[in-house]
Design a protein around this motif. Structure first.
Motif, PDB file in Angstrom:
ATOM      1  N   ASP A  87       0.860  -1.173   0.000  1.00  0.00           N
ATOM      2  CA  ASP A  87       0.000   0.000   0.000  1.00  0.00           C
ATOM      3  C   ASP A  87       0.900   1.227   0.000  1.00  0.00           C
ATOM      4  O   ASP A  87       1.437   1.616   1.037  1.00  0.00           O
ATOM      5  CB  ASP A  87      -0.912  -0.010   1.231  1.00  0.00           C
ATOM      6  CG  ASP A  87      -1.850   1.191   1.270  1.00  0.00           C
ATOM      7  OD1 ASP A  87      -2.074   1.790   0.212  1.00  0.00           O
ATOM      8  OD2 ASP A  87      -2.340   1.523   2.361  1.00  0.00           O
ATOM      9  N   ALA A  88       1.111   1.811  -1.185  1.00  0.00           N
ATOM     10  CA  ALA A  88       2.026   2.949  -1.295  1.00  0.00           C
ATOM     11  C   ALA A  88       1.479   3.956  -2.290  1.00  0.00           C
ATOM     12  O   ALA A  88       0.674   3.610  -3.163  1.00  0.00           O
ATOM     13  CB  ALA A  88       3.407   2.465  -1.749  1.00  0.00           C
ATOM     14  N   ASP A  89       1.918   5.200  -2.148  1.00  0.00           N
ATOM     15  CA  ASP A  89       1.605   6.181  -3.179  1.00  0.00           C
ATOM     16  C   ASP A  89       2.261   5.727  -4.472  1.00  0.00           C
ATOM     17  O   ASP A  89       3.409   5.244  -4.464  1.00  0.00           O
ATOM     18  CB  ASP A  89       2.144   7.559  -2.776  1.00  0.00           C
ATOM     19  CG  ASP A  89       1.384   8.158  -1.597  1.00  0.00           C
ATOM     20  OD1 ASP A  89       0.170   7.902  -1.504  1.00  0.00           O
ATOM     21  OD2 ASP A  89       2.008   8.851  -0.788  1.00  0.00           O
ATOM     22  N   ILE A  90       1.549   5.882  -5.594  1.00  0.00           N
ATOM     23  CA  ILE A  90       2.072   5.409  -6.870  1.00  0.00           C
ATOM     24  C   ILE A  90       1.605   6.307  -8.005  1.00  0.00           C
ATOM     25  O   ILE A  90       0.488   6.820  -7.980  1.00  0.00           O
ATOM     26  CB  ILE A  90       1.645   3.937  -7.123  1.00  0.00           C
ATOM     27  CG1 ILE A  90       2.244   3.418  -8.431  1.00  0.00           C
ATOM     28  CG2 ILE A  90       0.135   3.785  -7.124  1.00  0.00           C
ATOM     29  CD1 ILE A  90       2.100   1.913  -8.618  1.00  0.00           C
ATOM     30  N   VAL A  91       2.486   6.501  -8.963  1.00  0.00           N
ATOM     31  CA  VAL A  91       2.160   7.239 -10.181  1.00  0.00           C
ATOM     32  C   VAL A  91       2.379   6.272 -11.345  1.00  0.00           C
ATOM     33  O   VAL A  91       3.498   5.780 -11.534  1.00  0.00           O
ATOM     34  CB  VAL A  91       3.060   8.481 -10.359  1.00  0.00           C
ATOM     35  CG1 VAL A  91       2.710   9.210 -11.653  1.00  0.00           C
ATOM     36  CG2 VAL A  91       2.933   9.413  -9.162  1.00  0.00           C
ATOM     37  N   GLN A  92       1.300   5.979 -12.078  1.00  0.00           N
ATOM     38  CA  GLN A  92       1.449   5.039 -13.191  1.00  0.00           C
ATOM     39  C   GLN A  92       0.420   5.330 -14.283  1.00  0.00           C
ATOM     40  O   GLN A  92      -0.605   5.959 -14.036  1.00  0.00           O
ATOM     41  CB  GLN A  92       1.293   3.587 -12.711  1.00  0.00           C
ATOM     42  CG  GLN A  92      -0.045   3.251 -12.119  1.00  0.00           C
ATOM     43  CD  GLN A  92      -0.131   1.824 -11.592  1.00  0.00           C
ATOM     44  OE1 GLN A  92      -0.912   1.557 -10.698  1.00  0.00           O
ATOM     45  NE2 GLN A  92       0.651   0.927 -12.118  1.00  0.00           N
ATOM     46  N   GLY A  93       0.736   4.867 -15.463  1.00  0.00           N
ATOM     47  CA  GLY A  93      -0.165   5.026 -16.589  1.00  0.00           C
ATOM     48  C   GLY A  93      -1.227   3.943 -16.588  1.00  0.00           C
ATOM     49  O   GLY A  93      -1.205   3.015 -15.775  1.00  0.00           O
ATOM     50  N   ASP A  94      -2.168   4.057 -17.523  1.00  0.00           N
ATOM     51  CA  ASP A  94      -3.253   3.085 -17.649  1.00  0.00           C
ATOM     52  C   ASP A  94      -2.848   2.020 -18.660  1.00  0.00           C
ATOM     53  O   ASP A  94      -3.190   2.113 -19.845  1.00  0.00           O
ATOM     54  CB  ASP A  94      -4.531   3.808 -18.086  1.00  0.00           C
ATOM     55  CG  ASP A  94      -5.720   2.863 -18.240  1.00  0.00           C
ATOM     56  OD1 ASP A  94      -5.603   1.682 -17.860  1.00  0.00           O
ATOM     57  OD2 ASP A  94      -6.762   3.313 -18.755  1.00  0.00           O
ATOM     58  N   SER A  95      -2.119   1.017 -18.214  1.00  0.00           N
ATOM     59  CA  SER A  95      -1.639  -0.028 -19.119  1.00  0.00           C
ATOM     60  C   SER A  95      -2.775  -0.907 -19.639  1.00  0.00           C
ATOM     61  O   SER A  95      -2.716  -1.395 -20.769  1.00  0.00           O
ATOM     62  CB  SER A  95      -0.588  -0.901 -18.421  1.00  0.00           C
ATOM     63  OG  SER A  95       0.599  -0.164 -18.203  1.00  0.00           O
ATOM     64  N   VAL A  96      -3.811  -1.120 -18.811  1.00  0.00           N
ATOM     65  CA  VAL A  96      -4.958  -1.919 -19.259  1.00  0.00           C
ATOM     66  C   VAL A  96      -5.655  -1.196 -20.410  1.00  0.00           C
ATOM     67  O   VAL A  96      -5.877  -1.760 -21.488  1.00  0.00           O
ATOM     68  CB  VAL A  96      -5.954  -2.161 -18.103  1.00  0.00           C
ATOM     69  CG1 VAL A  96      -7.176  -2.918 -18.612  1.00  0.00           C
ATOM     70  CG2 VAL A  96      -5.293  -2.945 -16.973  1.00  0.00           C
ATOM     71  N   GLY A  97      -5.994   0.067 -20.189  1.00  0.00           N
ATOM     72  CA  GLY A  97      -6.675   0.846 -21.215  1.00  0.00           C
ATOM     73  C   GLY A  97      -5.826   1.042 -22.456  1.00  0.00           C
ATOM     74  O   GLY A  97      -6.336   1.001 -23.587  1.00  0.00           O
ATOM     75  N   GLY A  98      -4.529   1.238 -22.258  1.00  0.00           N
ATOM     76  CA  GLY A  98      -3.624   1.417 -23.394  1.00  0.00           C
ATOM     77  C   GLY A  98      -3.581   0.192 -24.292  1.00  0.00           C
ATOM     78  O   GLY A  98      -3.635   0.299 -25.527  1.00  0.00           O
ATOM     79  N   ALA A  99      -3.501  -0.994 -23.674  1.00  0.00           N
ATOM     80  CA  ALA A  99      -3.479  -2.230 -24.460  1.00  0.00           C
ATOM     81  C   ALA A  99      -4.792  -2.421 -25.209  1.00  0.00           C
ATOM     82  O   ALA A  99      -4.813  -2.876 -26.362  1.00  0.00           O
ATOM     83  CB  ALA A  99      -3.202  -3.425 -23.547  1.00  0.00           C
TER      84      ALA A  99
END
Length: 204
Positions: A113-125
């Motif tokens: 459980d941590a702060d995270i910055v990430q893209g939408d890999s599911v939506g991108g695929a």
């Protein structure tokens, strides 16, 4: 200014309990994505009066753990980590036990459980598969990183969701897993996929 005096950062850090440094640990600085992350991190950090120490793990867990140890020893004020894979949980747990502020980037870790910055890999695929389908492809292969990496799992999920949404049956023979997020790993997985002799007209 007259004497060009430069303060001793280490000594000042001991008295102020802060060093004005942040650690950035990434799996591959040769990847243009992480180069952009580094540039953005440095710009924001410098504007806030911080310097960034960069470490490249080459996607090796042992090197990742060693770099985090080094950064803690250098008393960084915080750490930005792009985890190697799920096994990076032990490194994050150790940072938590030390009370080191940290943020994950690009990749999540189950059970953390941590702060995270990430893209939408599911939506991108999904968008990419939809694009291939729109160009008439129905036998779409998928070359992926090991499933121990969250972005690989997310992209695989998006790939399957898009196939289903377009009425295309999933065929496990059209999926090949590389050894890592490298050109060589992708090339090896692609060659393995093509060597199977399967009917494939496009590859994600």
């Amino acid at each position: 200014d007259e004497l060009r005096y430069v303060p001793n950062t280490l000594a000042r850090g001991l008295t102020q309990q802060r060093t004005g440094t942040l650690g950035l640990v990434v799996p591959d600085l040769g990847d243009p994505f992480f180069t952009l992350v580094l540039r953005g991190a440095e710009q924001v950090a410098r504007a806030a009066g911080y310097r960034v120490i960069v470490c490249n793990t080459n996607s090796e867990r042992e090197l990742e753990a060693a770099y985090v140890d080094d950064l803690v020893a250098h008393q960084v004020d915080g750490l930005i980590l792009a985890p190697v894979d799920n096994e990076s949980k032990r490194v994050v747990d150790w940072m938590v036990s030390r009370g080191l502020p940290h943020v994950l980037i690009d990749r999540s870790i189950p059970g953390v459980d941590a702060d995270i910055v990430q893209g939408d890999s599911v939506g991108g695929a999904r968008v990419l598969v939809d694009h291939l389908v729109a160009h008439g492809h129905r036998r779409i292969g998928h070359v992926t990183e090991p499933q121990s990496v969250s972005t690989a799992r997310d992209r695989f999920q998006g790939y399957r969701e898009a196939l289903e949404a377009n009425g295309i049956p999933f065929d496990p023979e059209l999926v090949a897993e590389g050894t890592g997020a490298t050109i060589e790993g992708a090339r090896g997985a692609t060659e393995e996929l093509l060597d199977r002799g399967v009917d494939v007209t496009a590859i994600l």
